[in-house]
Design an enzyme around this catalytic site. Sequence first.
Site, PDB file in Angstrom:
ATOM      1  N   GLY A   1      30.288  54.378  67.082  1.00  0.00           N
ATOM      2  CA  GLY A   1      30.162  55.529  66.591  1.00  0.00           C
ATOM      3  C   GLY A   1      30.520  56.443  67.668  1.00  0.00           C
TER       4      GLY A   1
ATOM      5  N   GLU B   1      23.707  61.054  71.757  1.00  0.00           N
ATOM      6  CA  GLU B   1      24.459  60.664  73.271  1.00  0.00           C
ATOM      7  C   GLU B   1      24.146  61.631  74.173  1.00  0.00           C
ATOM      8  OE1 GLU B   1      25.690  57.824  72.949  1.00  0.00           O
ATOM      9  OE2 GLU B   1      26.163  57.710  70.805  1.00  0.00           O
TER      10      GLU B   1
ATOM     11  N   GLU C   1      27.821  57.265  75.363  1.00  0.00           N
ATOM     12  CA  GLU C   1      27.295  58.179  76.063  1.00  0.00           C
ATOM     13  C   GLU C   1      27.827  58.333  77.785  1.00  0.00           C
ATOM     14  OE1 GLU C   1      25.832  55.376  75.062  1.00  0.00           O
ATOM     15  OE2 GLU C   1      24.334  54.394  76.472  1.00  0.00           O
TER      16      GLU C   1
ATOM     17  N   GLU D   1      18.399  52.632  73.768  1.00  0.00           N
ATOM     18  CA  GLU D   1      18.796  52.827  72.212  1.00  0.00           C
ATOM     19  C   GLU D   1      17.835  53.341  71.695  1.00  0.00           C
ATOM     20  OE1 GLU D   1      21.707  53.461  71.801  1.00  0.00           O
ATOM     21  OE2 GLU D   1      22.886  52.234  73.526  1.00  0.00           O
TER      22      GLU D   1
ATOM     23  N   GLU E   1      30.700  49.895  77.703  1.00  0.00           N
ATOM     24  CA  GLU E   1      29.288  49.231  77.292  1.00  0.00           C
ATOM     25  C   GLU E   1      29.624  48.077  76.484  1.00  0.00           C
ATOM     26  OE1 GLU E   1      26.250  51.482  75.717  1.00  0.00           O
ATOM     27  OE2 GLU E   1      24.749  50.016  76.237  1.00  0.00           O
TER      28      GLU E   1
ATOM     29  N   HIS F   1      21.119  60.421  75.825  1.00  0.00           N
ATOM     30  CA  HIS F   1      21.117  59.288  76.842  1.00  0.00           C
ATOM     31  C   HIS F   1      21.800  59.680  78.123  1.00  0.00           C
ATOM     32  CE1 HIS F   1      21.162  55.635  74.630  1.00  0.00           C
ATOM     33  NE2 HIS F   1      21.965  55.838  73.679  1.00  0.00           N
TER      34      HIS F   1
HETATM   35  N1  BES Z   1      25.309  53.177  73.599  1.00  0.00           N
HETATM   36  C1  BES Z   1      25.619  52.992  72.211  1.00  0.00           C
HETATM   37  C2  BES Z   1      26.927  52.392  71.817  1.00  0.00           C
HETATM   38  C3  BES Z   1      27.015  51.134  72.246  1.00  0.00           C
HETATM   39  C4  BES Z   1      25.938  50.172  72.260  1.00  0.00           C
HETATM   40  C5  BES Z   1      28.187  50.538  72.595  1.00  0.00           C
HETATM   41  C6  BES Z   1      26.090  48.914  72.602  1.00  0.00           C
HETATM   42  C7  BES Z   1      28.454  49.257  72.839  1.00  0.00           C
HETATM   43  C8  BES Z   1      27.223  48.197  72.997  1.00  0.00           C
HETATM   44  C9  BES Z   1      25.608  54.569  71.695  1.00  0.00           C
HETATM   45  O1  BES Z   1      24.861  55.432  72.130  1.00  0.00           O
HETATM   46  C10 BES Z   1      25.088  54.425  70.249  1.00  0.00           C
HETATM   47  O2  BES Z   1      24.099  54.248  69.799  1.00  0.00           O
HETATM   48  N2  BES Z   1      26.139  54.761  69.373  1.00  0.00           N
HETATM   49  C11 BES Z   1      25.911  54.748  67.962  1.00  0.00           C
HETATM   50  C12 BES Z   1      25.998  55.966  67.302  1.00  0.00           C
HETATM   51  C13 BES Z   1      24.584  56.717  67.262  1.00  0.00           C
HETATM   52  C14 BES Z   1      24.465  58.022  66.957  1.00  0.00           C
HETATM   53  C15 BES Z   1      23.949  55.973  66.525  1.00  0.00           C
HETATM   54  C16 BES Z   1      26.753  53.842  67.198  1.00  0.00           C
HETATM   55  O3  BES Z   1      27.968  53.620  67.822  1.00  0.00           O
HETATM   56  O4  BES Z   1      26.752  53.556  65.997  1.00  0.00           O
HETATM   57 ZN    ZN Z   2      22.761  54.894  71.860  1.00  0.00          ZN
END
Ligand code: BES
Ligand code: ZN
Length: 861
Positions: free
Chosen positions: A329, A366, A332, A388, A193, A369
Amino acid sequence: MLLVLGRRVSLSFVKRVIPQDPVLLSKPILQNFRTIKFRVIHSSTVFAIATRQNTDTMPERRPFVRLPTDVYPVNYGLCLKPDLIDFTFEGKLEAIVEVNLATNQIVMNCADIDIITASFVPEGGEEINATGFNYQNEDEKVTLSFPSALQKGSGTLKIDFVGELNDKMKGFYRSKYATPAGEIRYAAVTQFEATDARRAFPCWDEPAIKATFDISLIVPKDRVALSNMNVIDRKPHPEDDSLLEVKFATTPIMSTYLVAFVIGEYDFVEGQSSDGVTVRVYTPTGKAEQGKFALEVAVKTLPFYNDYFNVPYPLPKIDLIAIADFAAGAMENWGLVTYRETALLIDPKNSCSSSRQWVALVVGHELAHQWFGNLVTMEWWTHLWLNEGFASWIEYLCVDHCFPDYDIWTQFVSADYTRALDLDALDNSHPIEVYVNVREVSLSDECKPRTVDLWDCLEQASGKPIALVMSSWTKQMGFPIIVVDQEQQGDDRILKISQKKFCASGPHNGEDCPNWMVPISICTGEDPGCTKLKVLLDSPETTITINSVSPDQWVKINPGTVGFYRIQYSSAMLESLLPGIRDLTLLPVDRLGLQNDLFSLSRAGMISTVEVLKLMEAFVNEPNYTVWSDLSCNLGVLSSLLSHTDFHEEIQEFIRDLFTPIGLKLGWECKQGEGHLDALLRGLVLGKLGKAGHKPTLEEARRRFKDHVEGKQILSADLRSPVYLTVLKHGDSATLDTMLKLHKQADMQEEKNRIERVLGAISAPDLIQKVLTFALSEDVRPQDTVSVIGGVAGSSKHGRKAAWKFVKDNWEELHNRYQGGFLISRLIKRGHCIRCISKVSRPLDFFHILLHYRLILKCIK
Ligand code: BES
Ligand code: ZN
């Protein structure tokens, strides 16, 4: 308006990595891996916003065009063979495609991949070899040309290719780890992603172009190989018996950005959810125990979501895996969710309460998602907020279900709601919906929602004008401040209410002030938990009559702190609310909201800081962790600002005075019957007192630290951060050396991160420099460098200057490491504003920060 949701949205999906030298464009990329210098620019409308101020320096960009739809994939047969020594991979793609419209070209996404051969086999026909592969590197596309037109109908597209297992934490990349014996090895992992699947295999890398996947991996036989689906076959490789060919079951129809594979050494713990899904948590070898907490959360959460959405999880298994080098972080990927180690692993002895809570939230996010995003996917990145946004909200539902004692919804108000308000009040915020390129004809709109579809459904269900109200919020940037005054008329209270745009930089003075449709609720002292009246403010100002309110009763707007606006009360109204804070008759979220509104008003220069400090004094009896946490964070901001003035010592004294009673009440030892929130509160208060130089706290922290280092009495995990922070803040070079030693010895990433985050608290300029050098050393994982530099920037006046200079001096190295991804935006944000540790611990940062990024680039140059 940015809303709560923006925090997870990164602009990385609109970035483009292009070679600087146009001559190189047509050469095979692999040959140029070491010679190409990359630079990052953003595409689309967002790009246009970002460059409006500096068009003079930026090159013209061709308009973005989505992939043509004359040929589209139905099934990807994909076999990949990574080389974990040379960091390359070989790939074979056999994709079943449908030709919609006769053509002699196929355009796909492709980046940093070298195609060796390509051909097309029409169903029941002869193989046609492609005669040319024209890489459009800037667009991350390749055009395959065929000598004759491919006719309408099915066929198989065959491509052999090679690529690099890069070290940029995106696409198919390498992640470094140490074996329990200390040997350095590499795993091959993915992060696709938003638009990096194209770095692993040529594909139609758009969320709406869904297909099924049959994935095979050829891997050393002593390595774990995982992908989205369960393994259906495992056999020795015919040409090399040190290798295994692992074949996975066919996936459901899905988007490319959710495909994943991992090849490495891992242990796991396994469970079964009550609805029959096999759940595994994969950990570094020897650390399977640390997967148990996340496993418990996942096993509990899957059936909860099944019930909540009333749709079963469609795959037979789900794996959650901790990856050593990981930029975000967590991610998904369907059936194979990847995490930073600190977002998944919990050690019963060495993990603190806030880590547990973080792991629960991330797992909940996750897993949400798996429905929101994976099963139902947004039609285009413009609608990413649906993805998101919902996951960021539902993660709280999950944690509330699994751990009701965390009082997580109150924490939501501080961690998400007020944070969103802060960001959306900035001049460089953006509306929720940012038009990321044009919307073209998609293959099928089924299960590919757009924002309007959501409003339509809600409108039908409620019979209310949802679309009208909501578009004033999603299409306009920012949110209003509601200005309120009151008058008693007999038994009635008359409220005069008006709205104008709230700006962090001061009140909006322009002529063309936007208006919102603002649902406003009102409660009174008679029943603080209950809404007495609801109105929809759809004009700049209005007058509201509340019947039967006696003159001695207070009136409060926005009970529950749910409305997305700030409030400015008249002095008399505010004064009447103070006793409700002191005697705790106002609910915790309302006490928090009042304080937070007032603080942001003072920050915007609309009221005097003295008024906020007066309000803060009313919190002497406050028992609630989240209320303290929010207040403490705001005081931290103030204290940083005042570090530039003569009032620095005074504000430290104010902090000490405010936190001493609660500090005395809590003490250092955990008492019987205490829970999660008490542990969080103790850590917060002792850290605050220690940092502000409260003598008894400092002495006790030093004593405990000494015992800890000497191995006499190991600090409990919850006390480590406040103690480390206190001793460092008031420490010398010996303290820093001891801390760096603890860092080296630490086996858990959580402990390393805990130390990394507080190192910046050290005061002496030469030691600050040492910390900054450490940030870029081998001892700090690339994704964590930013929190070390950020810690320095956030801790003192000198630290901020030193960090900024360090970033400028090391720009090339930092830029090369992060390539314009979200880590760099986080770094810049940290360098520029002052936020307390608890609020910047989220790995992903805000959308708009990257817009800054270009300006900063200019500044550095
Ligand atoms: N899908 C996102 C991660 C992402 C978003 C990767 C856009 C690349 C581009 C994932 O679901 C996410 O939101 N991760 C968060 C952790 C979450 C618990 C807040 C993150 O990585 O901060
Ligand atoms: Zn997310």
